[in-house]
Design a protein around this motif. Sequence first.
Motif, PDB file in Angstrom:
ATOM      1  N   LEU A   1       0.586 -10.829  -8.036  1.00  0.00           N
ATOM      2  CA  LEU A   1       1.961 -10.475  -8.378  1.00  0.00           C
ATOM      3  C   LEU A   1       2.088  -9.057  -8.933  1.00  0.00           C
ATOM      4  O   LEU A   1       3.185  -8.630  -9.299  1.00  0.00           O
ATOM      5  N   VAL A   2       0.983  -8.323  -8.999  1.00  0.00           N
ATOM      6  CA  VAL A   2       1.027  -6.940  -9.468  1.00  0.00           C
ATOM      7  C   VAL A   2       1.860  -6.101  -8.502  1.00  0.00           C
ATOM      8  O   VAL A   2       1.748  -6.229  -7.281  1.00  0.00           O
ATOM      9  N   GLU A   3       2.715  -5.251  -9.052  1.00  0.00           N
ATOM     10  CA  GLU A   3       3.585  -4.407  -8.239  1.00  0.00           C
ATOM     11  C   GLU A   3       2.871  -3.110  -7.853  1.00  0.00           C
ATOM     12  O   GLU A   3       2.205  -2.477  -8.677  1.00  0.00           O
ATOM     13  N   LEU A   4       3.025  -2.738  -6.578  1.00  0.00           N
ATOM     14  CA  LEU A   4       2.482  -1.479  -6.074  1.00  0.00           C
ATOM     15  C   LEU A   4       3.637  -0.634  -5.548  1.00  0.00           C
ATOM     16  O   LEU A   4       4.434  -1.099  -4.734  1.00  0.00           O
ATOM     17  N   ARG A   5       3.702   0.596  -6.017  1.00  0.00           N
ATOM     18  CA  ARG A   5       4.777   1.498  -5.614  1.00  0.00           C
ATOM     19  C   ARG A   5       4.366   2.280  -4.380  1.00  0.00           C
ATOM     20  O   ARG A   5       3.313   2.921  -4.339  1.00  0.00           O
ATOM     21  N   GLY A   6       5.204   2.223  -3.346  1.00  0.00           N
ATOM     22  CA  GLY A   6       4.925   2.922  -2.108  1.00  0.00           C
ATOM     23  C   GLY A   6       5.384   4.365  -2.137  1.00  0.00           C
ATOM     24  O   GLY A   6       5.924   4.854  -3.137  1.00  0.00           O
ATOM     25  N   ALA A   7       5.188   5.049  -1.008  1.00  0.00           N
ATOM     26  CA  ALA A   7       5.514   6.474  -0.931  1.00  0.00           C
ATOM     27  C   ALA A   7       6.994   6.738  -1.146  1.00  0.00           C
ATOM     28  O   ALA A   7       7.377   7.801  -1.644  1.00  0.00           O
ATOM     29  N   GLY A   8       7.845   5.777  -0.788  1.00  0.00           N
ATOM     30  CA  GLY A   8       9.282   5.953  -0.950  1.00  0.00           C
ATOM     31  C   GLY A   8       9.799   5.592  -2.320  1.00  0.00           C
ATOM     32  O   GLY A   8      11.007   5.689  -2.580  1.00  0.00           O
TER      33      GLY A   8
ATOM     34  N   ARG B   1       2.949  -9.605  -1.380  1.00  0.00           N
ATOM     35  CA  ARG B   1       3.938  -9.299  -0.345  1.00  0.00           C
ATOM     36  C   ARG B   1       3.424  -8.212   0.589  1.00  0.00           C
ATOM     37  O   ARG B   1       3.596  -8.298   1.817  1.00  0.00           O
ATOM     38  N   ARG B   2       2.808  -7.191   0.036  1.00  0.00           N
ATOM     39  CA  ARG B   2       2.276  -6.121   0.884  1.00  0.00           C
ATOM     40  C   ARG B   2       1.168  -6.646   1.792  1.00  0.00           C
ATOM     41  O   ARG B   2       1.041  -6.219   2.947  1.00  0.00           O
ATOM     42  N   SER B   3       0.365  -7.571   1.295  1.00  0.00           N
ATOM     43  CA  SER B   3      -0.687  -8.170   2.126  1.00  0.00           C
ATOM     44  C   SER B   3      -0.079  -9.012   3.242  1.00  0.00           C
ATOM     45  O   SER B   3      -0.550  -8.986   4.396  1.00  0.00           O
ATOM     46  N   TRP B   4       0.975  -9.759   2.923  1.00  0.00           N
ATOM     47  CA  TRP B   4       1.680 -10.562   3.929  1.00  0.00           C
ATOM     48  C   TRP B   4       2.324  -9.671   4.986  1.00  0.00           C
ATOM     49  O   TRP B   4       2.280  -9.975   6.191  1.00  0.00           O
ATOM     50  N   GLU B   5       2.893  -8.565   4.570  1.00  0.00           N
ATOM     51  CA  GLU B   5       3.497  -7.628   5.517  1.00  0.00           C
ATOM     52  C   GLU B   5       2.429  -7.030   6.431  1.00  0.00           C
ATOM     53  O   GLU B   5       2.662  -6.831   7.637  1.00  0.00           O
TER      54      GLU B   5
ATOM     55  N   TRP C   1      -8.761   0.728   0.853  1.00  0.00           N
ATOM     56  CA  TRP C   1      -9.413   0.285  -0.381  1.00  0.00           C
ATOM     57  C   TRP C   1      -8.814  -1.056  -0.773  1.00  0.00           C
ATOM     58  O   TRP C   1      -7.642  -1.325  -0.501  1.00  0.00           O
ATOM     59  N   GLU C   2      -9.622  -1.902  -1.415  1.00  0.00           N
ATOM     60  CA  GLU C   2      -9.098  -3.160  -1.939  1.00  0.00           C
ATOM     61  C   GLU C   2      -8.730  -2.993  -3.407  1.00  0.00           C
ATOM     62  O   GLU C   2      -9.238  -2.107  -4.086  1.00  0.00           O
ATOM     63  N   LEU C   3      -7.876  -3.879  -3.893  1.00  0.00           N
ATOM     64  CA  LEU C   3      -7.513  -3.872  -5.305  1.00  0.00           C
ATOM     65  C   LEU C   3      -8.444  -4.852  -6.018  1.00  0.00           C
ATOM     66  O   LEU C   3      -8.211  -6.054  -6.033  1.00  0.00           O
ATOM     67  N   ASN C   4      -9.509  -4.315  -6.593  1.00  0.00           N
ATOM     68  CA  ASN C   4     -10.500  -5.139  -7.284  1.00  0.00           C
ATOM     69  C   ASN C   4     -10.316  -5.147  -8.791  1.00  0.00           C
ATOM     70  O   ASN C   4     -10.607  -6.139  -9.452  1.00  0.00           O
ATOM     71  N   ASN C   5      -9.858  -4.024  -9.338  1.00  0.00           N
ATOM     72  CA  ASN C   5      -9.750  -3.837 -10.780  1.00  0.00           C
ATOM     73  C   ASN C   5      -8.390  -3.219 -11.111  1.00  0.00           C
ATOM     74  O   ASN C   5      -7.751  -2.609 -10.246  1.00  0.00           O
TER      75      ASN C   5
ATOM     76  N   GLU D   1      -7.766  -0.559 -12.509  1.00  0.00           N
ATOM     77  CA  GLU D   1      -7.815   0.871 -12.227  1.00  0.00           C
ATOM     78  C   GLU D   1      -7.479   1.200 -10.777  1.00  0.00           C
ATOM     79  O   GLU D   1      -7.112   2.336 -10.445  1.00  0.00           O
ATOM     80  N   ASP D   2      -7.619   0.203  -9.892  1.00  0.00           N
ATOM     81  CA  ASP D   2      -7.384   0.438  -8.473  1.00  0.00           C
ATOM     82  C   ASP D   2      -5.902   0.542  -8.130  1.00  0.00           C
ATOM     83  O   ASP D   2      -5.562   0.998  -7.031  1.00  0.00           O
ATOM     84  N   VAL D   3      -5.013   0.109  -9.024  1.00  0.00           N
ATOM     85  CA  VAL D   3      -3.579   0.204  -8.746  1.00  0.00           C
ATOM     86  C   VAL D   3      -3.196   1.656  -8.490  1.00  0.00           C
ATOM     87  O   VAL D   3      -2.541   1.989  -7.487  1.00  0.00           O
ATOM     88  N   ALA D   4      -3.599   2.549  -9.384  1.00  0.00           N
ATOM     89  CA  ALA D   4      -3.283   3.964  -9.217  1.00  0.00           C
ATOM     90  C   ALA D   4      -3.915   4.521  -7.960  1.00  0.00           C
ATOM     91  O   ALA D   4      -3.313   5.345  -7.255  1.00  0.00           O
ATOM     92  N   ARG D   5      -5.134   4.086  -7.650  1.00  0.00           N
ATOM     93  CA  ARG D   5      -5.825   4.572  -6.457  1.00  0.00           C
ATOM     94  C   ARG D   5      -5.067   4.166  -5.186  1.00  0.00           C
ATOM     95  O   ARG D   5      -4.853   4.990  -4.291  1.00  0.00           O
ATOM     96  N   LEU D   6      -4.647   2.909  -5.102  1.00  0.00           N
ATOM     97  CA  LEU D   6      -3.909   2.454  -3.930  1.00  0.00           C
ATOM     98  C   LEU D   6      -2.551   3.137  -3.818  1.00  0.00           C
ATOM     99  O   LEU D   6      -2.121   3.506  -2.724  1.00  0.00           O
TER     100      LEU D   6
END
Length: 266
Positions: A21-28, A36-40, A245-249, A251-256
């Motif tokens: 359920l962690v939110e990831l912000r896209g380029a837009g 949801r992003r994985s499902w998409e 890259w996968e979201l393992n930790n 810290e990976d949120v910023a990387r993705l």
Amino acid sequence: MSTVIVIPARFASTRYPGKPLVELRGAGGESRSLIRRSWEAASAVRGIDRVVIATDDDRIRDHAQGFGAEVAMTSPDCRNGTERCAEAIANLGLSPEIVVNLQGDAPLTPSWFVEDLVAGLRAAPEAEVATPVLRCTGRMREDLIADRRAGRVGGTTAVFGHDGRALYFSKEVIPYAAGNIAPDAASPVFHHVGVYAYRPAALAGYATWPEGRLEQLEGLEQLRFLERGRHVLCVEVEAKGRQFWELNNPEDVARLQQMMLEMGQN
């Protein structure tokens, strides 16, 4: 029915509770949840008959149904994503030719990774399971090494024979290679992409086997197949300019998010 993608998702992750359920912000600038992003990403794969999210958590179920996903509820006793996929397929009463496990922490998985994976398994009747591998550049290899030096569990690496048959998977960076490798040069290290394609008999059998010793030590579910002498095929895929890259930790949120920004991925 030919090919089904199952996305296993659990809330109670040891390393990162609530990760789906962690939110990831896209380029837009729009934020969407990891699941949801994985499902998409799964829904963009060609030649797939059905996409199902498999979970044991009501919060994930409600959230996923809210954006239109099909959800299969599974037991909290599933020890990993492969067991959860097996239970979901059994509970739904499905008999597909191939089951794909697209893990819910890899939303940057390009559609052709999965398409090439399914094609690879179909072309290798002797293989029971297939999984994609991506050759690391020098920069990617150094990122993996840096994670290990910092005590973070980063990506997984794979080694395989001349015929593509998997020899081993590890969270260490293998094989060892002396010396430096230029950032954009090809390295001998292959990043294991967290996707699997199973023949149904192999998937059903997996759920009945006890955890293997190496599986427990490495924390890698695919090692159970190798410890049972099963044929796991590594299918090399091409990045085609895409970052992965996968979201393992945490810290990976910023990387993705940085990767999505650089690729213009909303």
